[in-house]
Write a protein that holds these residues in place. Structure first.
Motif, PDB file in Angstrom:
ATOM      1  N   LYS A   1      22.906 -29.355  -0.560  1.00  0.00           N
ATOM      2  CA  LYS A   1      21.467 -29.733  -0.915  1.00  0.00           C
ATOM      3  C   LYS A   1      21.277 -31.225  -0.826  1.00  0.00           C
ATOM      4  CE  LYS A   1      19.729 -29.143  -5.055  1.00  0.00           C
ATOM      5  NZ  LYS A   1      19.562 -28.916  -6.227  1.00  0.00           N
ATOM      6  N   TYR A   2      22.091 -31.818  -1.556  1.00  0.00           N
ATOM      7  CA  TYR A   2      21.763 -33.307  -1.601  1.00  0.00           C
ATOM      8  C   TYR A   2      22.051 -33.838  -0.203  1.00  0.00           C
ATOM      9  CZ  TYR A   2      21.395 -33.114  -6.698  1.00  0.00           C
ATOM     10  OH  TYR A   2      21.144 -32.681  -7.913  1.00  0.00           O
ATOM     11  N   SER A   3      22.958 -33.389   0.629  1.00  0.00           N
ATOM     12  CA  SER A   3      23.042 -33.984   1.816  1.00  0.00           C
ATOM     13  C   SER A   3      21.897 -33.855   2.789  1.00  0.00           C
ATOM     14  CB  SER A   3      24.605 -33.435   2.403  1.00  0.00           C
ATOM     15  OG  SER A   3      24.399 -33.752   3.721  1.00  0.00           O
ATOM     16  N   PHE A   4      21.312 -32.587   2.706  1.00  0.00           N
ATOM     17  CA  PHE A   4      20.268 -32.357   3.605  1.00  0.00           C
ATOM     18  C   PHE A   4      18.661 -33.166   2.949  1.00  0.00           C
ATOM     19  CE2 PHE A   4      22.533 -28.761   5.208  1.00  0.00           C
ATOM     20  CZ  PHE A   4      22.617 -28.987   6.543  1.00  0.00           C
ATOM     21  N   ILE A   5      18.890 -33.366   1.683  1.00  0.00           N
ATOM     22  CA  ILE A   5      17.815 -34.049   1.141  1.00  0.00           C
ATOM     23  C   ILE A   5      17.845 -35.600   1.635  1.00  0.00           C
ATOM     24  CG2 ILE A   5      16.834 -34.823  -0.936  1.00  0.00           C
ATOM     25  CD1 ILE A   5      17.328 -32.129  -2.393  1.00  0.00           C
ATOM     26  N   ILE A   6      19.027 -36.271   1.176  1.00  0.00           N
ATOM     27  CA  ILE A   6      19.269 -37.575   1.909  1.00  0.00           C
ATOM     28  C   ILE A   6      18.792 -37.817   3.324  1.00  0.00           C
ATOM     29  CG2 ILE A   6      20.930 -39.541   2.032  1.00  0.00           C
ATOM     30  CD1 ILE A   6      22.236 -38.135  -0.536  1.00  0.00           C
ATOM     31  N   ALA A   7      19.474 -36.937   4.019  1.00  0.00           N
ATOM     32  CA  ALA A   7      19.134 -36.849   5.703  1.00  0.00           C
ATOM     33  C   ALA A   7      17.846 -36.615   6.066  1.00  0.00           C
ATOM     34  CB  ALA A   7      20.080 -35.789   6.421  1.00  0.00           C
ATOM     35  N   GLY A   8      17.094 -35.931   5.240  1.00  0.00           N
ATOM     36  CA  GLY A   8      15.577 -35.637   5.570  1.00  0.00           C
ATOM     37  C   GLY A   8      14.964 -36.981   5.140  1.00  0.00           C
ATOM     38  N   PHE A   9      15.042 -37.534   3.973  1.00  0.00           N
ATOM     39  CA  PHE A   9      14.544 -38.875   3.810  1.00  0.00           C
ATOM     40  C   PHE A   9      14.677 -39.972   4.579  1.00  0.00           C
ATOM     41  CE2 PHE A   9      14.145 -37.196  -0.898  1.00  0.00           C
ATOM     42  CZ  PHE A   9      12.645 -37.194  -0.865  1.00  0.00           C
ATOM     43  N   ALA A  10      15.908 -39.895   5.229  1.00  0.00           N
ATOM     44  CA  ALA A  10      16.283 -41.225   6.008  1.00  0.00           C
ATOM     45  C   ALA A  10      15.534 -40.774   7.438  1.00  0.00           C
ATOM     46  CB  ALA A  10      17.907 -40.909   6.345  1.00  0.00           C
ATOM     47  N   CYS A  11      15.564 -39.523   7.765  1.00  0.00           N
ATOM     48  CA  CYS A  11      14.709 -39.471   9.035  1.00  0.00           C
ATOM     49  C   CYS A  11      13.091 -39.910   9.026  1.00  0.00           C
ATOM     50  CB  CYS A  11      15.000 -37.859   9.427  1.00  0.00           C
ATOM     51  SG  CYS A  11      16.579 -37.447  10.149  1.00  0.00           S
ATOM     52  N   VAL A  12      12.767 -39.417   7.747  1.00  0.00           N
ATOM     53  CA  VAL A  12      11.368 -39.541   7.442  1.00  0.00           C
ATOM     54  C   VAL A  12      10.986 -41.161   7.384  1.00  0.00           C
ATOM     55  CG1 VAL A  12       9.516 -39.584   5.762  1.00  0.00           C
ATOM     56  CG2 VAL A  12      10.580 -37.565   6.447  1.00  0.00           C
ATOM     57  N   LEU A  13      11.998 -41.965   6.823  1.00  0.00           N
ATOM     58  CA  LEU A  13      11.956 -43.425   6.792  1.00  0.00           C
ATOM     59  C   LEU A  13      11.950 -43.953   8.086  1.00  0.00           C
ATOM     60  CD1 LEU A  13      11.808 -45.575   4.724  1.00  0.00           C
ATOM     61  CD2 LEU A  13      14.349 -45.917   4.591  1.00  0.00           C
ATOM     62  N   ILE A  14      12.931 -43.521   8.788  1.00  0.00           N
ATOM     63  CA  ILE A  14      12.967 -44.335  10.286  1.00  0.00           C
ATOM     64  C   ILE A  14      11.635 -43.906  10.880  1.00  0.00           C
ATOM     65  CG2 ILE A  14      14.451 -43.948  12.473  1.00  0.00           C
ATOM     66  CD1 ILE A  14      16.877 -43.507  10.652  1.00  0.00           C
ATOM     67  N   ILE A  15      11.289 -42.719  10.806  1.00  0.00           N
ATOM     68  CA  ILE A  15       9.956 -42.392  11.700  1.00  0.00           C
ATOM     69  C   ILE A  15       8.830 -43.228  11.109  1.00  0.00           C
ATOM     70  CG2 ILE A  15       8.393 -40.690  12.233  1.00  0.00           C
ATOM     71  CD1 ILE A  15      10.658 -38.809  12.235  1.00  0.00           C
TER      72      ILE A  15
ATOM     73  N   ARG B   1      28.824 -29.777   9.014  1.00  0.00           N
ATOM     74  CA  ARG B   1      28.251 -30.282   7.753  1.00  0.00           C
ATOM     75  C   ARG B   1      28.234 -29.352   6.517  1.00  0.00           C
ATOM     76  NH1 ARG B   1      23.008 -33.159   8.482  1.00  0.00           N
ATOM     77  NH2 ARG B   1      24.082 -34.247   9.911  1.00  0.00           N
ATOM     78  N   ILE B   2      27.943 -28.154   6.700  1.00  0.00           N
ATOM     79  CA  ILE B   2      27.858 -27.134   5.877  1.00  0.00           C
ATOM     80  C   ILE B   2      29.439 -26.882   5.367  1.00  0.00           C
ATOM     81  CG2 ILE B   2      27.211 -24.566   5.224  1.00  0.00           C
ATOM     82  CD1 ILE B   2      24.573 -25.120   6.707  1.00  0.00           C
ATOM     83  N   ALA B   3      30.222 -26.472   6.316  1.00  0.00           N
ATOM     84  CA  ALA B   3      31.616 -26.119   6.232  1.00  0.00           C
ATOM     85  C   ALA B   3      32.196 -27.272   5.560  1.00  0.00           C
ATOM     86  CB  ALA B   3      31.994 -25.843   7.544  1.00  0.00           C
ATOM     87  N   MET B   4      32.089 -28.524   5.728  1.00  0.00           N
ATOM     88  CA  MET B   4      32.915 -29.542   4.929  1.00  0.00           C
ATOM     89  C   MET B   4      32.501 -29.668   3.487  1.00  0.00           C
ATOM     90  SD  MET B   4      33.290 -32.124   8.417  1.00  0.00           S
ATOM     91  CE  MET B   4      34.060 -33.487   7.150  1.00  0.00           C
ATOM     92  N   ALA B   5      31.232 -29.476   3.267  1.00  0.00           N
ATOM     93  CA  ALA B   5      30.856 -29.453   1.804  1.00  0.00           C
ATOM     94  C   ALA B   5      31.824 -28.746   0.737  1.00  0.00           C
ATOM     95  CB  ALA B   5      29.470 -29.135   1.715  1.00  0.00           C
ATOM     96  N   LYS B   6      32.032 -29.520  -0.453  1.00  0.00           N
ATOM     97  CA  LYS B   6      32.770 -28.781  -1.576  1.00  0.00           C
ATOM     98  C   LYS B   6      32.001 -27.745  -2.231  1.00  0.00           C
ATOM     99  CE  LYS B   6      33.332 -32.816  -3.654  1.00  0.00           C
ATOM    100  NZ  LYS B   6      33.391 -33.847  -4.516  1.00  0.00           N
ATOM    101  N   ASN B   7      30.505 -27.738  -2.332  1.00  0.00           N
ATOM    102  CA  ASN B   7      29.782 -26.548  -2.959  1.00  0.00           C
ATOM    103  C   ASN B   7      28.360 -26.893  -2.596  1.00  0.00           C
ATOM    104  OD1 ASN B   7      28.862 -28.927  -4.208  1.00  0.00           O
ATOM    105  ND2 ASN B   7      29.875 -28.291  -6.289  1.00  0.00           N
ATOM    106  N   THR B   8      27.635 -25.980  -2.925  1.00  0.00           N
ATOM    107  CA  THR B   8      26.084 -25.862  -2.387  1.00  0.00           C
ATOM    108  C   THR B   8      25.345 -26.959  -2.876  1.00  0.00           C
ATOM    109  OG1 THR B   8      25.426 -24.452  -4.259  1.00  0.00           O
ATOM    110  CG2 THR B   8      26.168 -23.305  -1.956  1.00  0.00           C
ATOM    111  N   THR B   9      25.633 -27.701  -3.982  1.00  0.00           N
ATOM    112  CA  THR B   9      24.735 -28.854  -4.388  1.00  0.00           C
ATOM    113  C   THR B   9      25.025 -29.987  -3.635  1.00  0.00           C
ATOM    114  OG1 THR B   9      25.359 -28.093  -6.762  1.00  0.00           O
ATOM    115  CG2 THR B   9      24.701 -30.054  -6.591  1.00  0.00           C
ATOM    116  N   GLN B  10      26.479 -30.363  -3.156  1.00  0.00           N
ATOM    117  CA  GLN B  10      26.566 -31.232  -2.109  1.00  0.00           C
ATOM    118  C   GLN B  10      25.999 -31.206  -0.978  1.00  0.00           C
ATOM    119  OE1 GLN B  10      30.600 -31.726  -0.952  1.00  0.00           O
ATOM    120  NE2 GLN B  10      30.187 -33.997  -0.280  1.00  0.00           N
TER     121      GLN B  10
END
Length: 80
Positions: free
Chosen positions: A42-56, A31-40
């Motif tokens: 960061k947002y990818s991990f933030i969205i994944a974190g919110f999705a995991c918390v929402l599912i829990i 996931r890190i290697a496929m990203a265009k830059n560090t901003t992408q």
């Protein structure tokens, strides 16, 4: 904490960093290697974190509703 005059201190520092991040598996690296830059990244991990918390939270909410609505449910016991 680390004495860099010792020859193995840098090795132990990298070992400490590797152990401090236990969830750094190949999927995370991809996931890190496929990203265009560090901003992408960061947002990818933030969205994944919110999705995991929402599912829990949804799972907790469903189990709490089930617990309070069906109070006569017997616990599952395999050894009886």
């Amino acid at each position: 904490m680390f004495d860099f005059s010792q020859p193995k201190s840098l090795y132990y520092l990298f070992l400490f960093c590797y152990i401090a991040i236990p969830a750094f598996n190949p999927a995370i690296f991809q996931r890190i290697a496929m990203a265009k830059n560090t901003t992408q990244i960061k947002y990818s991990f933030i969205i994944a974190g919110f999705a995991c918390v929402l599912i829990i939270l949804i799972i907790y909410w469903i189990s709490t509703i089930l617990l309070f609505s069906k109070t006569d449910i017997a616990p599952y016991r395999d050894w009886e």
